[in-house]
Design a protein around this motif. Structure first.
Motif, PDB file in Angstrom:
ATOM      1  N   SER A 293      17.484 -50.282  26.998  1.00  0.00           N
ATOM      2  CA  SER A 293      16.352 -50.991  27.321  1.00  0.00           C
ATOM      3  C   SER A 293      15.164 -50.250  27.467  1.00  0.00           C
ATOM      4  CB  SER A 293      16.425 -51.649  28.602  1.00  0.00           C
ATOM      5  OG  SER A 293      17.612 -52.521  28.501  1.00  0.00           O
ATOM      6  N   LEU A 294      13.627 -50.578  26.991  1.00  0.00           N
ATOM      7  CA  LEU A 294      12.634 -49.670  27.383  1.00  0.00           C
ATOM      8  C   LEU A 294      11.413 -50.500  27.776  1.00  0.00           C
ATOM      9  CD1 LEU A 294      14.130 -48.809  23.985  1.00  0.00           C
ATOM     10  CD2 LEU A 294      12.234 -47.276  24.328  1.00  0.00           C
ATOM     11  N   MET A 295      10.617 -49.917  28.627  1.00  0.00           N
ATOM     12  CA  MET A 295       9.678 -50.606  29.282  1.00  0.00           C
ATOM     13  C   MET A 295       8.365 -49.929  28.796  1.00  0.00           C
ATOM     14  SD  MET A 295      11.967 -50.497  32.450  1.00  0.00           S
ATOM     15  CE  MET A 295      13.060 -49.491  31.451  1.00  0.00           C
ATOM     16  N   VAL A 296       7.388 -50.466  28.186  1.00  0.00           N
ATOM     17  CA  VAL A 296       6.147 -49.784  27.575  1.00  0.00           C
ATOM     18  C   VAL A 296       5.059 -50.249  28.288  1.00  0.00           C
ATOM     19  CG1 VAL A 296       5.239 -49.394  25.312  1.00  0.00           C
ATOM     20  CG2 VAL A 296       7.835 -49.923  25.534  1.00  0.00           C
ATOM     21  N   GLY A 297       4.138 -49.177  28.256  1.00  0.00           N
ATOM     22  CA  GLY A 297       2.705 -49.269  28.981  1.00  0.00           C
ATOM     23  C   GLY A 297       1.886 -48.589  27.908  1.00  0.00           C
ATOM     24  N   GLY A 298       0.728 -49.265  27.670  1.00  0.00           N
ATOM     25  CA  GLY A 298      -0.333 -48.856  26.806  1.00  0.00           C
ATOM     26  C   GLY A 298      -1.051 -50.121  26.151  1.00  0.00           C
ATOM     27  N   ARG A 299      -1.976 -49.639  24.973  1.00  0.00           N
ATOM     28  CA  ARG A 299      -2.626 -50.637  24.263  1.00  0.00           C
ATOM     29  C   ARG A 299      -1.450 -51.542  23.619  1.00  0.00           C
ATOM     30  NH1 ARG A 299      -7.404 -48.440  20.967  1.00  0.00           N
ATOM     31  NH2 ARG A 299      -5.544 -47.476  20.075  1.00  0.00           N
ATOM     32  N   ARG A 300      -1.705 -52.953  23.403  1.00  0.00           N
ATOM     33  CA  ARG A 300      -0.944 -53.797  22.695  1.00  0.00           C
ATOM     34  C   ARG A 300      -0.716 -53.396  21.385  1.00  0.00           C
ATOM     35  NH1 ARG A 300       2.960 -58.167  23.659  1.00  0.00           N
ATOM     36  NH2 ARG A 300       3.710 -58.058  21.660  1.00  0.00           N
ATOM     37  N   GLU A 301      -1.677 -52.839  20.584  1.00  0.00           N
ATOM     38  CA  GLU A 301      -1.715 -52.481  19.247  1.00  0.00           C
ATOM     39  C   GLU A 301      -0.865 -51.319  19.116  1.00  0.00           C
ATOM     40  OE1 GLU A 301      -6.037 -51.474  20.399  1.00  0.00           O
ATOM     41  OE2 GLU A 301      -4.513 -52.931  21.103  1.00  0.00           O
ATOM     42  N   ASP A 302      -0.808 -50.404  20.032  1.00  0.00           N
ATOM     43  CA  ASP A 302       0.165 -49.099  20.147  1.00  0.00           C
ATOM     44  C   ASP A 302       1.514 -49.269  20.538  1.00  0.00           C
ATOM     45  OD1 ASP A 302      -2.539 -47.895  19.674  1.00  0.00           O
ATOM     46  OD2 ASP A 302      -2.563 -47.412  21.819  1.00  0.00           O
ATOM     47  N   PHE A 303       1.626 -50.295  21.280  1.00  0.00           N
ATOM     48  CA  PHE A 303       2.890 -50.885  21.141  1.00  0.00           C
ATOM     49  C   PHE A 303       3.581 -51.556  19.981  1.00  0.00           C
ATOM     50  CE2 PHE A 303       5.645 -54.699  22.018  1.00  0.00           C
ATOM     51  CZ  PHE A 303       6.793 -54.132  22.536  1.00  0.00           C
ATOM     52  N   ASP A 304       2.875 -52.534  19.448  1.00  0.00           N
ATOM     53  CA  ASP A 304       3.104 -52.933  18.150  1.00  0.00           C
ATOM     54  C   ASP A 304       3.459 -51.858  16.827  1.00  0.00           C
ATOM     55  OD1 ASP A 304       2.869 -55.424  19.217  1.00  0.00           O
ATOM     56  OD2 ASP A 304       0.912 -55.877  18.547  1.00  0.00           O
ATOM     57  N   ARG A 305       2.331 -51.086  17.044  1.00  0.00           N
ATOM     58  CA  ARG A 305       2.788 -49.881  15.915  1.00  0.00           C
ATOM     59  C   ARG A 305       4.043 -48.990  16.250  1.00  0.00           C
ATOM     60  NH1 ARG A 305      -1.187 -44.801  15.638  1.00  0.00           N
ATOM     61  NH2 ARG A 305      -0.030 -43.401  14.460  1.00  0.00           N
ATOM     62  N   ALA A 306       4.320 -48.824  17.545  1.00  0.00           N
ATOM     63  CA  ALA A 306       5.625 -48.039  18.045  1.00  0.00           C
ATOM     64  C   ALA A 306       6.958 -48.829  17.964  1.00  0.00           C
ATOM     65  CB  ALA A 306       5.327 -47.543  19.181  1.00  0.00           C
TER      66      ALA A 306
END
Length: 328
Positions: free
Chosen positions: A153-166
């Motif tokens: 499981s992963l919990m991600v913080g940052g800009r939404r567009e960077d999450f989508d890229r990652a």
């Protein structure tokens, strides 16, 4: 992860520890065959073993410094044990990732480490100021088996567009349905620390209950079954009963060897309590569980053991524990 015209040609992974080894291996297994995975790791034995195993899935280069790795990688993942290691890997002026990342290179930095929110924000600011790319915090949960199986499981913080890229990269190490966008920078770490805090508190309560039942004379297997079909059920009661012999796959069955160490649980619990204080959240159990782990890292029953060895503090009476009975 399919190859497209925008798929990076170079991937980098730093930190082949207990969790990082499996994550990096799954990344190499699922990333484009014609891309190269570059790795950095201090332990020579782990470097050698990783290259032997990972080369079966594609190109692998073992490099000597984060700077060198950054010069050939577009997407870089880091899995490191504490905040200073993350800071050094990114910011060391001679060997760091940013030293090998020219302005405008648009790299994607994914930090999988569990560190203080403030430390991650500082590294993120350094990345932004360098204009070398973007940084997201993406701590993981699930333990070594999930890291090896690519089901974290992963919990991600940052800009939404960077999450989508990652996201396509994150899906190489975690289950799609268990990858969560948590919000602004640091939000992934905050979520991870809160989750670990709840898990640690619930395990302590489970241990207290099991010890009480045993002292009264209850059969621990019967008591465990009652808990797991009643309102006391939790993840730890289902999978990690602290009494040896109750659950064959619990850490107790391995005498609390391997797995997530007491020292790491101590650190992440302290981070969670600090987070509560930072945001002004009231807590009743925070200082209690923190005190238990402060004792655990000094106890011969828990030091270097899997974190659920804190049960031993409840049942060992040697002047260093919390309890009055002996483990059978």
């Amino acid at each position: 992860m399919e190859t497209t015209s925008t798929t990076p040609s170079g991937y980098g992974f730093i930190g082949l520890g207990n969790m990082g080894f499996g994550m990096a291996l799954n990344l190499r297994r699922k990333m484009p065959k014609d891309s190269t995975l570059s790795v950095c790791e201090l332990d020579e034995g782990r470097r050698k073993t990783f290259k032997e195993q990972a080369s079966a899935f594609g190109l692998v280069d073992v490099l000597d410094s984060p700077k060198e790795l950054a010069s050939v990688s577009d997407v870089i993942l880091t899995s490191l044990p504490f905040a200073k290691a993350v800071s050094d890997v990114f910011e060391d002026p001679s060997t760091g990732l940013l030293a090998g990342s020219p302005n405008g290179s648009d790299k994607l930095f994914i930090d999988l480490s569990t560190i203080e929110v403030s430390a991650a924000l500082a590294v993120g600011d350094a990345v932004a100021k360098s204009e070398a790319g973007v940084f997201i915090d993406a701590p993981v949960s699930g333990g070594i088996p999930a890291a090896d199986n690519g089901t974290l499981s992963l919990m991600v913080g940052g800009r939404r567009e960077d999450f989508d890229r990652a996201l396509p990269v994150l899906e190489t190490i975690g289950r799609k349905e268990s990858i969560f966008y948590c919000g602004k920078a640091g939000a992934g770490l905050a979520a991870k620390q809160i989750n670990n805090y709840i898990a640690n508190v619930s395990f302590l309560a489970l241990g207290e209950g099991m010890n009480t039942g045993i002292r009264y004379g209850l059969d621990p297997k019967v008591l465990a079954d009652i808990i797991n079909t009643s309102s006391g059920m939790c993840w730890n009661s289902l999978h990690m009963n602290p009494v040896k012999g109750v659950q064959p796959n619990s850490s107790a069955s391995r005498n609390f060897e391997g797995g997530f160490k007491t020292e790491l649980a101590h650190d992440v619990t302290s981070m969670a309590v600090q987070l509560m204080n930072d945001v002004g959240a009231k807590h009743v159990l925070g200082n209690v569980i923190k005190d238990v782990y402060d004792r655990a890292i000094e106890s011969p029953h828990c030091k270097g053991k899997e974190c659920r060895s804190i049960y031993r503090l409840l049942v060992e009476d040697d002047g260093k524990g919390l309890g009055t009975t002996k483990i059978e």
